[in-house]
Design an enzyme around this catalytic site. Sequence first.
Site, PDB file in Angstrom:
ATOM      1  N   HIS A  14      -5.939 -21.863   9.306  1.00 46.74           N
ATOM      2  CA  HIS A  14      -7.494 -21.796   8.799  1.00 46.74           C
ATOM      3  C   HIS A  14      -8.414 -21.162   7.764  1.00 46.74           C
ATOM      4  CE1 HIS A  14     -11.186 -23.497   8.829  1.00 46.74           C
ATOM      5  NE2 HIS A  14     -11.645 -22.705   9.413  1.00 46.74           N
ATOM      6  N   CYS A  61      -7.121 -27.564   4.728  1.00 45.68           N
ATOM      7  CA  CYS A  61      -5.705 -26.627   5.701  1.00 45.68           C
ATOM      8  C   CYS A  61      -5.495 -26.800   6.761  1.00 45.68           C
ATOM      9  CB  CYS A  61      -6.337 -25.198   6.468  1.00 45.68           C
ATOM     10  SG  CYS A  61      -7.035 -24.984   8.288  1.00 45.68           S
ATOM     11  N   ASP A  94      -9.175  -7.174  -0.149  1.00 46.40           N
ATOM     12  CA  ASP A  94      -7.468  -7.228   0.683  1.00 46.40           C
ATOM     13  C   ASP A  94      -8.453  -7.039   2.357  1.00 46.40           C
ATOM     14  OD1 ASP A  94      -6.793  -4.463   0.569  1.00 46.40           O
ATOM     15  OD2 ASP A  94      -5.664  -5.096   2.244  1.00 46.40           O
ATOM     16  N   ASP A 121       0.794  -0.932   0.003  1.00 49.19           N
ATOM     17  CA  ASP A 121       0.003   0.022   0.059  1.00 49.19           C
ATOM     18  C   ASP A 121       0.970   1.423  -0.241  1.00 49.19           C
ATOM     19  OD1 ASP A 121       1.456   0.029   2.398  1.00 49.19           O
ATOM     20  OD2 ASP A 121      -1.005   0.027   3.531  1.00 49.19           O
ATOM     21  N   CYS A 124      -7.071 -27.747  10.709  1.00 49.91           N
ATOM     22  CA  CYS A 124      -7.979 -28.882  10.081  1.00 49.91           C
ATOM     23  C   CYS A 124      -7.737 -30.184  10.080  1.00 49.91           C
ATOM     24  CB  CYS A 124      -9.123 -28.585   9.026  1.00 49.91           C
ATOM     25  SG  CYS A 124      -9.977 -26.910  10.004  1.00 49.91           S
ATOM     26  N   CYS A 168     -12.668 -29.133   5.118  1.00 47.94           N
ATOM     27  CA  CYS A 168     -11.763 -27.935   4.958  1.00 47.94           C
ATOM     28  C   CYS A 168     -10.454 -28.682   5.266  1.00 47.94           C
ATOM     29  CB  CYS A 168     -11.142 -27.355   6.261  1.00 47.94           C
ATOM     30  SG  CYS A 168     -10.317 -26.016   5.665  1.00 47.94           S
TER      31      CYS A 168
END
Lengths: 378, 378
Positions: free
Chosen positions: B340, B311, B271, B89, B314, B309
């Site tokens: 997660h 991830c 974002d 940014d 998980c 999930c």
Amino acid sequence: MFEILTTDARARRGVLHTVHGDIQTPVFMNVGTCAAIKGGVSSRELIDIGCQVELSNTYHLHIRPGDGLIREMGGLHKFMNWERPILTDSGGFQVFSLAPLRKITEAGVHFASHIDGKRIFMGPEESMKIQSNLASTIAMAFDECVENPAPYDYVKTSCERTARWLVRCKAEMERLNMLPDTINKNQLLFGINQGGTYADLRIWHMDEIAKLDLPGYAIGGLAVGEEAEEMYRIIDEVEPHMPGNKPRYLMGVGTPVNILEGVHRGIDFFDCVMPSRNARHGNLFTWHGKINALNEKYARDPRPFDEGCGCPACRNYSRSYIRHLIKAKESLGMRLAVVHNLYFYNELMQKIRDALDGGYFESFYQKYRIELAERLDD
Amino acid sequence: MFEILTTDARARRGVLHTVHGDIQTPVFMNVGTCAAIKGGVSSRELIDIGCQVELSNTYHLHIRPGDGLIREMGGLHKFMNWERPILTDSGGFQVFSLAPLRKITEAGVHFASHIDGKRIFMGPEESMKIQSNLASTIAMAFDECVENPAPYDYVKTSCERTARWLVRCKAEMERLNMLPDTINKNQLLFGINQGGTYADLRIWHMDEIAKLDLPGYAIGGLAVGEEAEEMYRIIDEVEPHMPGNKPRYLMGVGTPVNILEGVHRGIDFFDCVMPSRNARHGNLFTWHGKINALNEKYARDPRPFDEGCGCPACRNYSRSYIRHLIKAKESLGMRLAVVHNLYFYNELMQKIRDALDGGYFESFYQKYRIELAERLDD
């Protein structure tokens, strides 16, 4: 159960066979107080950094989330997704160092939870029951850990009581291991030698507890205030009285040099919060001594902290980046530092085992007791 | 440079080709403010959780460790060991939201560092120079971000100045990209639309900045105090004035439903700190809505938080364990929750792209704008 593969003077190279796999000794156990390593290191990563045994704290887990809950979840191994051996301490050390309002009797200890002040009673039977619920591979005996120095008479009374407690621990564990719904029916009990800094008490107590023929013995109540030389002296006094065919565990020790000295004196197991606690303050262990990651001279240093190190932090990140993260209080910085330090400790033990296997432990010891004591950036 | 692969009404499926690789859009950028994701997630793990673009903050990195240092270390990509695209940014948002004692002139903004109070000046040229030092893939224009609601006259004066600043940003970036020792000579500049909640100012400003033919355009100054419906109305007003062949970035947005609504209105980039900030408070996103990991009903729940999930949290840990870690304030708990949530956001974008590729985005949108708004455990 414990096999000694080779020795070098008093130093021993062994293997402890357990239901959760073999432990190659000498070994450093990685401390995950509340069923997790401080700094955000997961059980999956412990495998990458060479951890053989995870150590969790009975007192903390009893208070939160509760050993009953962990038992319902299938025990600590399932709870934290870690299949290798786990050692749990007895809760004694924390009861005597953390909990306020404690009152000690022959039965056990009344104290208040350091979280919410709730009144709790813990004695030998309670500690065994909690550890049975946690279903660790190795349970530690419930003992009183006395700060050094302490008056002779107090230490004598205390270690006599600790000896009586051990008899109760053994009986209770045998009973629990027989129950049909016990998760780990092969849980091992290690006894703990106490006696402060008094050689005669240490030896009397060690001889007493050796009679119980337990699967392992620890030296407790050291590294709690006394000088390192005093600690080495006590080990030298007690070690000849420890059963030669059982693993020996020096509790809460220590620096890399303390560990080398311990192995040299016949110790097989170690544990300490030092690698993770030091990491959180930016102190990193390397094969050339300890360095302070926050030192200004690393601000623009593109090298890893330890150039020969194979840990995930050194393989991927520079001194400059890790220093920035720790200064900016980014939790990634602490995590990478913890990963590095635990890897270093686990690798140190691997190199000690290699030296024993290769027959060059004495020269390894003489070299690294000097080099690992050095601090690079002071 | 930006290719639109397919559209569904206003929604677009595209790809932005950059020197650091392709960005498949719609995309959610994962926020690593100080060159690290909050919660201890490393750049190596960002790959495992499907992150395409890492976003870092110019203001924070300028203050600590300094963009000069990062330039010496070879730029942000080398510094944090991340090879894929990075967006920085402009520093504007933080200057206007964090820094005390600020004074705005045509030249730029005088302000005090929120770390040590040091006086700093930042204008369009300074922001471009810092971002060139960081060597991000995409640099954002230096703008004033006005809180909503703000008086019409103030917003008018401000967005006229932001339009003039953009001309200076573009000239300075072109100059910097030509210098022989610039790290990323292909750095892209995205312009930022402002104008508060006033449709006429938004449209005038968008038309003005579109004339500069930049590689991308953002809508800034939304999700800063106004209702979601107000934000959607502004997007509806501005979107027809955004160049159709350039990527569009809705800054700082938002919830999964906000993102779905944004994509439906023709937005390509998003974002937000929400996935990591929510995780740190135990709020986890799932395909059935948001849940609070601290809820008592998960204390003994052996299932992963989101059963479908993939991830790392998980796949390896239960609701019971993660709840315990967060309650015990173990940093591993926060880290697993952040992992997660970021995985969920990245997977959401993958499913949105799949829906656009497969021609079923409208039904996907209608289904999940309802389901993702639900909160399971309230």
